[in-house]
Write a protein that holds these residues in place. Structure first.
Motif: not given
Length: 790
Positions: A511-526, A555-567
């Motif tokens: 999700l782009t917040l400004t031309p130089y910042s964004s919010l990201k989310f990810s999930y994966n099961r492996t 073995q089974v793993a579930d990972q959630f991640a959220v991040g804020y990125f700014h240049n």
């Protein structure tokens, strides 16, 4: 909880309803190829992006690209790791446009690890998060032990990537184990990634085109490991002329030759090798290390045939060989061999496929050399894969990937036999293990608006352990032991011993917040069906692989991640903060006092554990200017527990305890300072918390002898680790386009000679318990190397 999972879906549906329907408008195609401006060879993974219009794509392995756009003006920026960016202005009005773009290599001394990897603002604009891409052209500026360019050691400078200590093979991602990383070279798995028992990686950086590490948000096309995916591709070979490059150092010498093999330049080749002479270096160490002897080599080869601009065939081979000898005691030998074949075909501007076939072999040998106990122990694994991957881009906003794979496994868990007439060793051979696996996947990257992009996928895999084989049945209501075996089951060839299957969803959102910042989310099961049975804290680990069976589930793993990125400052400064949480099931743990090698009832000594890992990763990077660098800090925890109703198999009473890879604080400060006249000064400072370990907490008497008692696993920690490295690099090029040149590299590893402990062990002497510290490198390690390009 259900509402939390539905929110991203509801947001996407709402945006789809309010955004204009663009599919009905007239579209045109921009297509073409991107080549190296010096060598003429195609460049893969080039980012092509118009920031104002929000249109973009990337080149494939042949340098080709295609994108559908609406009529209007476009200012396309072409950028790739190690090359100067280039912009081209286009006015799209009535027809398709074909482009041939040449990018010139960036010969400046750049930062040692380029996290952006594509466009200058990819830190913010890319859908994926938790991804690291190395700049292969500048790894030589990193100060490393013995002056050897090391891909894996470069990765450990990144947040969330670590090792258990100096001299340890493999790497750990977000608290995961070494066997939980899927390492692929041209699509084939590498089961061993180190030389000299872990001191160096067995990958010749000169032969590698690109390196990408996924710490999270793993693409749906890949599975089989819990923690990470490491993709590496061999160079395709120069297309314009034959080139020779290599180097001579204190530990190794290497040579790489590549170029066209035919006059029409459709067939190119690459052949490279590296050979080591570490016995000389070992002889300079104090006794008894100065009596050790070692040798290794690795080879890379590739042939690439370009049938036409839309079709390409390639084949690669890789070979690694190691020996390490402890005088009059033990000889270790490891061998890795890979073969791959690939067919890449673009059917039309919107549809292409890759057909890939691979084989990977790993063998380990341990020779006993004492006069009455001469023997050879061996273990190994062979994996064969065939996969079919499709890419369909029906519109500019949609990129769909789908395909499937077939995999066969054959494992030798262990065998020992005497090698001398006076040997007291008895021959033992454990039954081989066989398994097969098939998987299918589909994923789509969808960009409905400039603000939102979504990458969603699903993978399904089925794993079957097949005979011939032997399985044991144990009495119910009591712990599994050799004495509680009630039956022995024999399975014929091809007969299933155990079968597992399951879905693995993947999701990434930006999700782009400004031309130089964004919010990201990810999930994966492996899911992971292969398990490395290993004592990973030992300096000379003897490990072997095991497939899942009826008593050792995947073995089974579930990972959630959220991040804020700014240049900042026109993408000169890149910052990010990522928070992740992982839950793990069916981890393999060991009973106290477990016997691992040549254990015919190994499943009785293996425990089923739960795990959890969480952390915060902070990264600040300066990518341009005279002074560049990276500051990375990670706070993380990795915990495990064995929930069992039987006290005899519980670890720490069934409570949560730190895993072997739990190192809460990790700090890296890496800088490069361009002095001019080709000189670059580089530094690395690394600090990590001490690794968990188990100290004795009492004594007891056994047959009248006082012995140490170890009751609480990983309740203590070795001292913290910290180190400073510096390097000086002299680039001999006088002009950016100079083809023949050489450079010198001087480095000092562990500058202030800190004796970092690898392990602490204890010994009972008379009535006193004494502790001893083992340090792999307890002093400064200077090195010098000369590298040439012809």
């Amino acid at each position: 909880m259900r509402q939390v999972y539905l929110r991203p879906v509801l947001v996407c549906l709402l945006l789809l309803m309010v955004c204009p329907n663009l599919l009905g408008q007239v579209r045109f195609r921009i297509y073409g190829r991107v080549n190296d401006g010096v060598t003429g060879k195609p460049i893969g993974n080039v980012s092509i992006y118009d920031k104002k219009q929000g249109a973009g794509t990337t080149t494939d392995s042949t340098g080709a690209f295609s994108m559908q756009v609406l009529p209007g003006p476009y200012n396309l920026t072409f950028s790739a790791v190690g090359y100067y960016s280039r912009s081209r202005f286009l006015e799209i009005s009535q027809s398709n446009v074909r482009m041939e773009v040449a990018l010139n290599p960036d010969t400046r001394q750049l930062d040692e690890v380029n996290v952006t990897g594509r466009a200058p603002d990819a830190n913010v604009s890319a859908t994926q998060m938790s991804v690291v891409r190395l700049d292969m052209k500048n790894l030589r500026n990193i100060p490393v032990v013995f002056g050897e360019v090391d891909i894996l050691k470069a990765l450990t400078l990144q947040p969330g990537v670590s090792t258990v200590g100096e001299g340890a093979g493999g790497f750990n991602v977000r608290g995961g184990r070494t066997d939980q990383n899927l390492v692929l070279l041209d699509g084939a798995p590498l089961f061993n990634t180190s030389h000299m028992l872990g001191l160096l990686s067995n990958l010749n950086a000169d032969a590698i085109q690109d390196v990408t590490l996924y710490k999270g948000g793993i693409p749906a096309a890949y599975g089989g490991r819990l923690s990470s995916l490491l993709l590496m591709n061999t160079k395709a070979g120069e297309t314009e002329r034959i080139t020779v490059n290599g180097g001579i150092g204190l530990l190794t010498s290497r040579l790489l030759v590549q170029g066209p093999a035919t006059q029409n330049k459709k067939l190119t080749f690459l052949a490279g090798g590296r050979i080591a002479y570490p016995s000389f270096i070992l002889g300079l160490f104090p006794a008894p290390t100065n009596k050790d002897r070692a040798f290794f080599y690795d080879l890379n080869g590739r042939l690439t045939y370009r049938i036409n601009e839309n079709s390409q065939l390639s084949a690669t081979v890789y070979r690694s060989y190691d020996t390490f000898k402890f005088p009059q005691d033990t000889l270790y030998t490891t061998q890795s061999t890979l073969f791959t074949a690939r067919w890449s075909q673009r059917l039309n501007p919107h549809l292409s496929f890759n057909l890939n076939s691979t084989q990977s072999d790993y063998r380990f040998f341990l020779d006993g050399l004492t006069s009455t106990n001469t023997y050879r122990y061996q273990s190994g694994i062979r994996q064969r894969d065939a996969r079919f991957d499709w890419l369909w881009a029906p519109a500019a906003a949609h990129r769909i990937e789908f395909g499937g794979s077939l995999t066969g496994y054959r494992l030798l868990p262990g065998a020992i036999s005497p090698t001398g007439n006076n040997s007291n060793i008895i021959s033992i051979t454990l039954p081989s293990e066989q398994a097969r696996e098939w998987a299918g996947y589909v994923s789509e990257e969808w960009t409905p608006t400039r603000v939102l992009s979504v990458q969603a996928g699903i993978r399904y895999a089925q794993f079957t352990n097949v005979g011939p084989g032997v399985a044991y049945a144990y009495a119910e209501g009591q712990p599994r032991t050799r004495e509680s075996i009630t039956d022995t089951l024999h399975f014929g060839s091809g007969q299933p011993l155990a079968q597992y299957a399951g879905w693995e969803p993947r999701l990434s959102l930006r999700l782009t917040l400004t031309p130089y910042s964004s919010l990201k989310f990810s999930y994966n099961r492996t899911r992971q069906y292969l398990h490395l049975i290993s004592n990973t804290t030992a300096i000379s680990p003897v490990d072997f692989w095991k497939v899942s069976d009826a008593l050792v589930p995947p073995q089974v793993a579930d990972q959630f991640a959220v991040g804020y990125f700014h240049n900042f400052t026109d993408n000169t400064y890149e910052t990010s903060v990522e928070v992740y949480h992982k839950t793990l099931q069916n981890l393999v743990e060991y009973r106290n006092g477990a016997t691992l090698l040549l254990n015919q009832t190994l499943d009785a000594d293996l425990l089923r554990a739960q795990g959890r890992a969480y952390g915060v990763e902070v990264s600040i990077q300066k990518t341009r200017g005279v002074l560049t660098g990276l500051v990375a800090y990670t706070y993380s925890r990795t915990l495990a527990r064995v929930p069992s109703p039987y006290a005899s198999v519980q670890i720490n009473g069934g409570d949560w305890y730190p895993s072997t890879f739990d190192r809460p604080h990790n700090l890296t400060i890496a800088t490069q300072w361009k002095w001019g006249r080709g000189w670059t000064f580089g530094t690395n400072f690394v600090y990590t918390s001490g690794r968990p370990t188990t100290y004795p907490d009492g004594t007891y008497r056994l047959n009248g002898t006082k012995v140490l008692d170890y009751s609480q696993r990983n309740a203590d920690r070795i001292p913290d680790y910290h180190r400073l490295d510096v390097s000086f690099t002299k680039d001999g090029r006088r002009t950016p386009g100079q083809r023949r040149y050489s450079n010198w590299s001087f480095s000092f590893y562990n500058m202030y000679a800190h004796k970092n402990p690898y392990s602490i062990y204890f010994q009972r002497i008379n009535t006193t318990t004494k502790s001893y510290q083992l340090s792999v490198f307890g002093t400064i390690i200077p090195s010098i190397s000369w590298n040439f390009n012809w």
